[in-house]
Scaffold this motif. Sequence first.
Motif, short mmCIF file in Angstrom:
data_model
loop_
_atom_site.label_atom_id
_atom_site.label_comp_id
_atom_site.label_asym_id
_atom_site.label_seq_id
_atom_site.Cartn_x
_atom_site.Cartn_y
_atom_site.Cartn_z
N GLU A 77 4.66 -55.47 -11.16
CA GLU A 77 5.91 -55.00 -10.57
C GLU A 77 6.92 -56.14 -10.54
O GLU A 77 6.60 -57.25 -10.13
CB GLU A 77 5.67 -54.50 -9.14
CG GLU A 77 6.94 -53.93 -8.50
CD GLU A 77 6.70 -53.45 -7.09
OE1 GLU A 77 6.28 -52.29 -6.92
OE2 GLU A 77 6.91 -54.26 -6.16
N PRO A 79 10.96 -57.53 -9.42
CA PRO A 79 11.93 -57.28 -8.35
C PRO A 79 12.98 -56.23 -8.73
O PRO A 79 13.28 -56.03 -9.92
CB PRO A 79 12.59 -58.64 -8.13
CG PRO A 79 11.61 -59.64 -8.65
CD PRO A 79 10.93 -58.94 -9.79
N GLU A 80 13.52 -55.61 -7.72
CA GLU A 80 14.61 -54.63 -7.90
C GLU A 80 15.69 -55.22 -8.79
O GLU A 80 16.14 -56.34 -8.58
CB GLU A 80 15.20 -54.27 -6.53
CG GLU A 80 16.21 -53.16 -6.56
CD GLU A 80 15.60 -51.79 -6.75
OE1 GLU A 80 16.15 -51.01 -7.53
OE2 GLU A 80 14.56 -51.53 -6.11
N GLY A 81 16.09 -54.50 -9.81
CA GLY A 81 17.17 -54.93 -10.69
C GLY A 81 16.74 -55.84 -11.83
O GLY A 81 17.56 -56.16 -12.70
N ASP A 82 15.48 -56.27 -11.89
CA ASP A 82 15.03 -57.19 -12.95
C ASP A 82 14.38 -56.50 -14.14
O ASP A 82 14.02 -57.16 -15.11
CB ASP A 82 14.04 -58.22 -12.38
CG ASP A 82 14.73 -59.34 -11.62
OD1 ASP A 82 15.98 -59.28 -11.45
OD2 ASP A 82 14.03 -60.27 -11.19
N TYR A 83 14.21 -55.20 -14.08
CA TYR A 83 13.51 -54.48 -15.15
C TYR A 83 14.15 -54.73 -16.52
O TYR A 83 13.46 -55.09 -17.48
CB TYR A 83 13.49 -52.98 -14.83
CG TYR A 83 12.82 -52.14 -15.88
CD1 TYR A 83 11.43 -52.02 -15.91
CD2 TYR A 83 13.57 -51.46 -16.83
CE1 TYR A 83 10.81 -51.24 -16.88
CE2 TYR A 83 12.95 -50.68 -17.80
CZ TYR A 83 11.57 -50.57 -17.82
OH TYR A 83 10.96 -49.81 -18.77
N LEU A 107 12.42 -43.41 -12.79
CA LEU A 107 12.15 -44.83 -12.97
C LEU A 107 11.45 -45.01 -14.31
O LEU A 107 10.70 -44.13 -14.74
CB LEU A 107 11.28 -45.37 -11.84
CG LEU A 107 11.89 -45.32 -10.44
CD1 LEU A 107 10.85 -45.71 -9.40
CD2 LEU A 107 13.10 -46.24 -10.36
N PRO A 124 9.15 -51.10 -12.10
CA PRO A 124 10.10 -51.44 -11.04
C PRO A 124 9.52 -51.08 -9.67
O PRO A 124 8.57 -50.30 -9.59
CB PRO A 124 11.30 -50.55 -11.36
CG PRO A 124 10.67 -49.32 -11.95
CD PRO A 124 9.47 -49.82 -12.73
N PRO A 125 10.10 -51.62 -8.60
CA PRO A 125 9.67 -51.22 -7.26
C PRO A 125 9.87 -49.71 -7.07
O PRO A 125 10.78 -49.12 -7.65
CB PRO A 125 10.59 -51.99 -6.32
CG PRO A 125 11.13 -53.13 -7.14
CD PRO A 125 11.16 -52.62 -8.55
N GLY A 126 9.00 -49.11 -6.30
CA GLY A 126 9.14 -47.69 -5.97
C GLY A 126 8.40 -46.75 -6.89
O GLY A 126 8.35 -45.55 -6.64
#
Length: 129
Positions: A77, A79-83, A107, A124-126
Amino acid sequence: MKLNQIKETCLYVNDLEKSKAFYNGLLGFPIIGYQEKRHLFLKVGSSVLLCFLPEVTKLEKELPPHYAYGKIHVAFEVPEGDYELWKKMMYEKGIKILYEKEWNQQLKSFYFEDPDGNVLEIIPPGLWH
């Protein structure tokens, strides 16, 4: 009683130097343990990725013997926005993305392989919430 997380995950590899070059050199995972001809341990967020030579660890006497062969799967996983940054880095470093999947929550995740053919995934997170 409950558990907090999976703290460590094992992959079984054929060449520790190739694994070190891939996981540390290309992906940037810090090395926290290395024993030539046995294992490579890497820090991944708050978890640890253990890379073992299966022909050695299946003969363990002190620890319970363990080994596996085949295409083992691990998802990392980010961080948010790093995908998208991770996708870009894969292309820049010549790591082939095998497949990108859009999941129910709209996602996305993508799959790639390490030098031993283990199937790795960036999520990604979530994704599992």
